[in-house]
Structures are given as C-alpha cells and as structure tokens.
Design an enzyme around this catalytic site. Structure first.
Site, PDB file in Angstrom:
ATOM      1  CG  ASN A  20      -2.877   0.949  -2.832  1.00  0.00           C
ATOM      2  OD1 ASN A  20      -2.461   2.087  -3.010  1.00  0.00           O
ATOM      3  ND2 ASN A  20      -4.005   0.498  -3.363  1.00  0.00           N
ATOM      4  CG  ASN A  32      -0.352  -9.501  -2.038  1.00  0.00           C
ATOM      5  OD1 ASN A  32      -1.436  -9.178  -2.536  1.00  0.00           O
ATOM      6  ND2 ASN A  32      -0.104  -9.376  -0.750  1.00  0.00           N
ATOM      7  CB  ALA A  82      -6.990  -3.417  -5.790  1.00  0.00           C
ATOM      8  CB  ILE A 116      -1.508  -9.674   3.947  1.00  0.00           C
ATOM      9  CG1 ILE A 116      -0.136  -9.560   3.269  1.00  0.00           C
ATOM     10  CG2 ILE A 116      -1.368  -9.448   5.456  1.00  0.00           C
ATOM     11  CD1 ILE A 116       0.492  -8.187   3.362  1.00  0.00           C
ATOM     12  CB  THR A 117      -6.577  -9.613   4.812  1.00  0.00           C
ATOM     13  OG1 THR A 117      -7.023  -9.373   3.457  1.00  0.00           O
ATOM     14  CG2 THR A 117      -5.777  -8.416   5.315  1.00  0.00           C
ATOM     15  NE  ARG A 131     -10.323  -6.797   3.790  1.00  0.00           N
ATOM     16  CZ  ARG A 131      -9.338  -6.050   3.334  1.00  0.00           C
ATOM     17  NH1 ARG A 131      -8.227  -6.640   2.880  1.00  0.00           N
ATOM     18  NH2 ARG A 131      -9.441  -4.729   3.312  1.00  0.00           N
TER      19      ARG A 131
END
Length: 411
Positions: free
Chosen positions: A276, A339, A342, A366-367, A372
């Site tokens: 993604n 990275n 998921a 990135i986050t 979260r």
C-alpha cells in the site's frame, strides 16, 4: 568496469590488475605475449613512452600514456616478428567529455572563455589538453608548489598565491578542474575572487576516493548559484569508456560500465517499501502526507549520492516478492532500509529473510505506530533492527539514509 563490459558484450577478455615495482617489469608485461593491451597508472605514464613503437599525437602532446594496445597478429598479411606497441591517453578524453556534457548553454565555449586548473602534475597536463580541445584558449594554473607550476606556464597563465586576484585581462573561469592527487588532499579552498562568473560554470573533480573531497564540499554550496559539479566517478567512467573502445575497437556498453563503477565505489543500500505504500500521496494524507513514493525514492537516491551511497529501491504489495528481493541483496547490499507496512505486524517470513541474509537493517514507519491501533503496536522486526525510525513522516527516510550511510555500512 572493464570485465563487466566484456561480459555484457560476450567477449572472452579478462581485465586484471598487477602491481609492479620497476619500469623493467612494465617492459616484461609488454613483451611476454600474453596480453592484448595494458592500462598504465602512475608513476609509469611518462616513462613508458620510450618503450612504444607508436604514440598517438594527443598522448605525445600531453607527454603521458595510460593505454597501450599490443598488436601481435599480422601486418600486411604476414605474421609479426614482434608485437607493435601503440600508446594512447584517455585521461584527457574523460575530462573533455565531462566538460562538453556539463557546460550549460549560457557557458558554451566562446573566444573569451577561461578555465582554471588546480594542480600541476600529469593529470593537469591532460586537463589543459582537454580544455584546449574543446576550444578554451585562456587557461590559468594554480599549484601549491610554485616551482612545479612553472613547468606548465610557457603558454598558460600562472596564479601565484591564493590571495592573487583573477587576471584582469581574462574573464572569470567557467570551467574549473581539480587535479590534486587523492593522497595529498587540498588543505585550502578555491578563493571566492576566482568564483565570480555571472553565469557560474562547471567544476570537475578528478579524485574519486573519496568522492566527497574538500573542493566538492566547498563547491556544493555554489550549486544554488548555478555551478554544476562533476565528481571523479563520472570522469573515471568516461575515460574507461574511451579505453574500452580503443582496446576492443567496438562501442562500449556505457550503462553497464557506469553501473559497475558505481557498485565498486559506492556503498549499496536497499530501500524496501511494503504493501500500500505505492499509494503514498493519495492514501490517507492526514496520516501519511502528500508526498508520492516516486518522489521519496528520487530524493533518497539523490541524498545517497551526496553521502557516497548507491540507493536501490523496490516496492511490492506481495510478501514473497519482498522476501525474494531481500535474498537477492545478500552479498550485494551493505544495509537495508525497510518500511514493511502492514507486514510489520504479521510477517515472520520477512523477519526470517532479514536474519537469513545477515545484512544490518533499519525499520521505518511514517506514522507513530505506538499511538495507533493496538495491532499496529507489535512488530516482528524491531527487536532485530539496527535502528527503528518511527513517526517522523517522510523525513524519516532521510534520517534512515544518513544513519545507514554513515554508520551501518562501516560496521
């Protein structure tokens, strides 16, 4: 570089290196009959002239040969009694091509164009000849040792000291070539009063170990003013291409040779992006920002070049493809930045692949995953990663590259 070119062209030739300690050893190589050519480095580029049957006019003018073709088959249909040795100089061709490829239209060579050569050794002679061949008639020379510079100043202007103004009768230089040997790096900067060209120019550095020399670091600050920087890597490739074509008499596979040199000089870092992440720029921009993946990859490659690292990029939405790419990095990549998207929270297989190739890796997000959902707060990679860079946005890629280039690849 040469062996990669031979392989790409399906040629049986082999390029090897040999250290010799005397001129007589060089003569032995020329006469033993096992080679079709030799490449000569310092300190024998000048001394070898006396051993050759023919010397190309440019090499004769420069006073140095770095490529010798050994012709030993037939002449006029009859077997040769002994090899014919022909000498060439490709150093100046590498410099000349870099000048021609890098000069902007505003700095195209005109009657009043000037050049500055820093250094006074053998490569300075090649640089002067290259400038003359592209049509530059006004050449100034600066060297730390004045006596050595005087050997080149019969026809060219000598600048005595770093405090000297640029010669008033000449335009400011739009071509600057640094010929300082890498084993005696410059301890001075190019004076600002010699860098006042209103149209900037091209700066060429001949040294390539390291790529970032004191001069390239100084001139990097001039890029915003329009100066174009050419490092020793590009000069090496251009002269190597000329060398290949002289030795083999066929067109060189330029891209193959450039890639081979890049692989040998630069540290290799593999940048992997998981599922993604190809949607970056449009995917939930309130979380991931508006920068597209292709822009992240391009800026990563550019930053890597500044840090003397070669960045290779790969993105896939498929676990197996990422694993295959990790496997392919074994023995090639010095570090991996990943990275995993998921797959961070689900893939034992990617964890095992990273451990299996034994390449240090950096995990990136990135986050800030720890703020979260609960399922995003577990990683199968973090405990084995050399570093984790989380929550810095796309800036995290820059941080990862700097850490990988400066720390991981040296371990």
């Amino acid at each position: 570089m040469h062996n990669s070119a031979y392989s790409a062209c399906g040629m049986p030739h082999v390029y090897d290196s040999l250290q010799v300690d005397s001129l007589s050893s060089v003569q032995g190589l020329l006469e033993e009959g096992k080679r079709d050519g030799i490449v000569v480095s310092l300190p024998y580029k000048t001394e070898i002239l006396q051993m050759l049957d023919e010397v190309a006019p440019d090499a004769r003018c420069i006073g140095a040969v770095n490529t010798v073709v050994i012709e030993k088959d037939f002449i006029s249909g009859q077997p040769m009694k002994r090899p014919i040795l022909k000498g060439y100089n490709t150093d100046y061709i590498g410099i000349m091509n870099c000048i021609q490829l890098s000069l902007s239209p505003a700095n195209s060579v005109k009657q009043g164009t000037s050049a500055l050569i820093v250094g006074a050794g053998g490569m300075a002679r090649a640089a002067i000849y290259a400038c003359v061949q592209v049509g530059i008639q006004n050449v100034c020379i600066f060297n730390r040792t004045r006596e050595n510079a005087h050997k080149l100043t019969e026809y060219y202007e000598l600048i005595d000291t770093l405090d000297s103004p640029w010669p008033a009768q000449l335009r400011q230089p739009t071509v600057i070539v640094s010929c300082i040997a890498p084993d005696t790096p410059a301890t001075f900067s190019i004076p600002e009063q010699w860098l006042c060209s209103k149209t900037s120019g091209v700066f060429i550095e001949l040294a390539y170990t390291p790529l970032a020399t004191p001069f390239t670091k100084q001139m990097q600050s001039k890029v915003s003013r329009g100066w174009i920087l050419v490092d020793g890597f590009e000069v090496l490739v251009e002269q190597g291409v000329a060398q290949f074509e002289i030795l083999t008499r066929r067109p060189a596979p330029v891209y193959v040779m450039r890639d081979a040199v890049q692989r040998s000089i630069l540290n290799a870092i593999l940048l992997l992006n998981g599922p993604n992440l190809n949607l970056l720029g449009t995917r939930e921009p309130h979380l991931y920002g508006t920068t597209a993946l292709k822009d992240i990859e391009q800026s990563s490659i550019e930053l890597g070049t500044k840090l003397e690292a070669r960045i290779e990029t790969f993105q896939s939405n498929h676990e197996g493809h990422l694993i295959d790419r990790i496997h392919a990095a074994r023995g090639v990549a010095d570090a991996i930045m990943i990275n995993p998207g998921a797959f961070t929270h689900t893939s034992v297989a990617i964890r095992d692949a990273l451990l299996g190739v034994n390449i240090p890796f950096i995990e990136m997000h990135i986050t800030n995953v720890h703020t979260r959902e609960a399922f995003r707060q577990h990683s199968f990679l973090s405990d084995k990663a050399a570093a984790c860079i989380i929550g810095l946005g796309v800036f995290g890629y820059e941080v990862a590259i700097e850490h990988a280039a400066r720390d991981l690849v040296n371990k």
